[in-house]
Scaffold this motif. Structure first.
Motif, PDB file in Angstrom:
ATOM      1  N   HIS A 190       0.851  -1.200   0.000  1.00 12.22           N
ATOM      2  CA  HIS A 190       0.000   0.000   0.000  1.00 12.22           C
ATOM      3  C   HIS A 190       0.880   1.240   0.000  1.00 12.22           C
ATOM      4  O   HIS A 190       1.886   1.295   0.709  1.00 12.22           O
ATOM      5  CB  HIS A 190      -0.846   0.070   1.274  1.00 12.22           C
ATOM      6  CG  HIS A 190      -1.856  -1.014   1.396  1.00 12.22           C
ATOM      7  ND1 HIS A 190      -2.983  -1.082   0.618  1.00 12.22           N
ATOM      8  CD2 HIS A 190      -1.923  -2.080   2.222  1.00 12.22           C
ATOM      9  CE1 HIS A 190      -3.695  -2.133   0.957  1.00 12.22           C
ATOM     10  NE2 HIS A 190      -3.076  -2.767   1.919  1.00 12.22           N
ATOM     11  N   GLU A 237       0.331  -0.778  -4.452  1.00 13.21           N
ATOM     12  CA  GLU A 237      -1.113  -0.707  -4.661  1.00 13.21           C
ATOM     13  C   GLU A 237      -1.519   0.727  -4.358  1.00 13.21           C
ATOM     14  O   GLU A 237      -1.444   1.176  -3.221  1.00 13.21           O
ATOM     15  CB  GLU A 237      -1.859  -1.671  -3.737  1.00 13.21           C
ATOM     16  CG  GLU A 237      -3.385  -1.552  -3.882  1.00 13.21           C
ATOM     17  CD  GLU A 237      -4.172  -2.551  -3.026  1.00 13.21           C
ATOM     18  OE1 GLU A 237      -3.547  -3.358  -2.304  1.00 13.21           O
ATOM     19  OE2 GLU A 237      -5.409  -2.499  -3.076  1.00 13.21           O
ATOM     20  N   ALA A 262      -6.456   0.609  -7.367  1.00 14.84           N
ATOM     21  CA  ALA A 262      -7.648   0.067  -6.715  1.00 14.84           C
ATOM     22  C   ALA A 262      -8.485   1.197  -6.138  1.00 14.84           C
ATOM     23  O   ALA A 262      -7.951   2.260  -5.807  1.00 14.84           O
ATOM     24  CB  ALA A 262      -7.231  -0.878  -5.592  1.00 14.84           C
ATOM     25  N   HIS A 282     -10.592   2.267  -2.939  1.00 14.21           N
ATOM     26  CA  HIS A 282     -10.755   1.893  -1.538  1.00 14.21           C
ATOM     27  C   HIS A 282     -11.948   2.617  -0.939  1.00 14.21           C
ATOM     28  O   HIS A 282     -12.183   2.598   0.257  1.00 14.21           O
ATOM     29  CB  HIS A 282      -9.457   2.120  -0.771  1.00 14.21           C
ATOM     30  CG  HIS A 282      -8.447   1.044  -1.054  1.00 14.21           C
ATOM     31  ND1 HIS A 282      -7.107   1.257  -1.110  1.00 14.21           N
ATOM     32  CD2 HIS A 282      -8.618  -0.275  -1.345  1.00 14.21           C
ATOM     33  CE1 HIS A 282      -6.486   0.119  -1.410  1.00 14.21           C
ATOM     34  NE2 HIS A 282      -7.382  -0.816  -1.559  1.00 14.21           N
ATOM     35  N   HIS A 312      -8.782  -6.022  -7.150  1.00 17.32           N
ATOM     36  CA  HIS A 312     -10.163  -6.309  -6.677  1.00 17.32           C
ATOM     37  C   HIS A 312     -11.231  -5.501  -7.434  1.00 17.32           C
ATOM     38  O   HIS A 312     -11.950  -4.698  -6.867  1.00 17.32           O
ATOM     39  CB  HIS A 312     -10.322  -6.205  -5.145  1.00 17.32           C
ATOM     40  CG  HIS A 312      -9.718  -5.016  -4.458  1.00 17.32           C
ATOM     41  ND1 HIS A 312     -10.223  -3.753  -4.583  1.00 17.32           N
ATOM     42  CD2 HIS A 312      -8.664  -4.919  -3.607  1.00 17.32           C
ATOM     43  CE1 HIS A 312      -9.509  -2.941  -3.844  1.00 17.32           C
ATOM     44  NE2 HIS A 312      -8.561  -3.605  -3.252  1.00 17.32           N
ATOM     45  N   ASP A 359      -4.597 -10.517  -2.783  1.00 21.97           N
ATOM     46  CA  ASP A 359      -4.550  -9.569  -1.666  1.00 21.97           C
ATOM     47  C   ASP A 359      -4.023 -10.282  -0.413  1.00 21.97           C
ATOM     48  O   ASP A 359      -4.651 -10.283   0.635  1.00 21.97           O
ATOM     49  CB  ASP A 359      -5.950  -8.970  -1.423  1.00 21.97           C
ATOM     50  CG  ASP A 359      -5.876  -7.580  -0.804  1.00 21.97           C
ATOM     51  OD1 ASP A 359      -4.756  -7.122  -0.495  1.00 21.97           O
ATOM     52  OD2 ASP A 359      -6.935  -6.954  -0.615  1.00 21.97           O
TER      53      ASP A 359
HETATM   54 ZN   LIG Z   1      -6.956  -2.945  -1.888  1.00 16.32          ZN
END
Ligand SMILES: [Zn+2]
Ligand SMILES: [Zn+2]
Length: 211
Positions: free
Chosen positions: A56, A89, A114, A116, A143, A203
């Protein structure tokens, strides 16, 4: 790290490992339970040929990204038969840009984008998503559709077709995420028809998540 190459996207160098590799892993630099070394050891035991450390990130980090890169470089010496990639990510912001610094991008071989959270409405989501898919550094949509599903929203067939067509055109991989059961079956069907490429990303947050 990321050198100039003839490939449009970095993932293309590793195209043979899209479904056998694990392309979405978090370490204990943020919310994962294990170290780069722990994961690499386990990947070798499980005969997983490729692992991407897609930590992240934000524009301002809570850790030193360089430390993660150095862990990866050390692991490459210790596990010469395993392909080990640096990555990140990054969250898609409302305007479709990514919440990541240029410095991190320079050191990341694989970039996941992604959502969130859901930016306001479905229309805003589609707009931000379309912009993010055009980003030349984005390798993988992680995702896909998670926050639509969380909000009980869905794309119409036409919208899904447009988005997946865009992903194909821009050579963005669609994450096949067993942990969340994503993407939806309909998206997989449409994607396959269009020639969209899928990639395994689970993930992973602990060694036990590696399969
Ligand atoms: Zn994520
Ligand atoms: Zn993740």
């Amino acid at each position: 790290m990321t050198s100039i190459s003839s490939y449009k996207k970095n993932w293309m160098r590793y195209e043979n490992y899209l479904m056998s590799g694990e392309w979405h892993v978090h370490t204990n630099y943020v919310d994962g339970a294990n170290t780069v070394d722990d994961y690499c050891k386990r990947a070798v035991e499980l005969k997983i040929p490729l692992i991407a450390f897609t930590e992240h990130v934000r524009r301002v980090l809570t850790y030193n990204y360089r430390d993660l890169v150095e862990d990866v470089m050390r692991a490459r010496e210790n596990y010469p038969d395993l392909i080990i990639l640096t990555g990140c990510e990054a969250k898609v912001l409302e305007d479709g840009s990514l919440d990541v610094s240029d410095e991190v991008l320079k050191q990341s071989e694989i970039v996941l984008m992604a959502f969130h959270s859901l930016p306001g409405s479905k229309d805003k989501y589609i707009e931000a998503l379309t912009t993010a898919l055009s980003n030349l550094r984005v390798d993988i949509w992680a995702h896909p559709g998670l926050f639509l599903r969380n909000k009980n929203l869905s794309l119409s067939e036409e919208e899904a077709e447009e988005i997946l067509e865009k992903a194909r055109k821009e050579d963005v991989l669609i994450e096949f995420n067993g942990k969340y059961g994503l993407p939806l079956e309909e998206w997989v069907e449409i994607g396959k028809k269009k020639g969209v490429k899928f990639v395994r990303g689970s993930d992973v947050h602990k060694v036990g998540d590696l399969k």
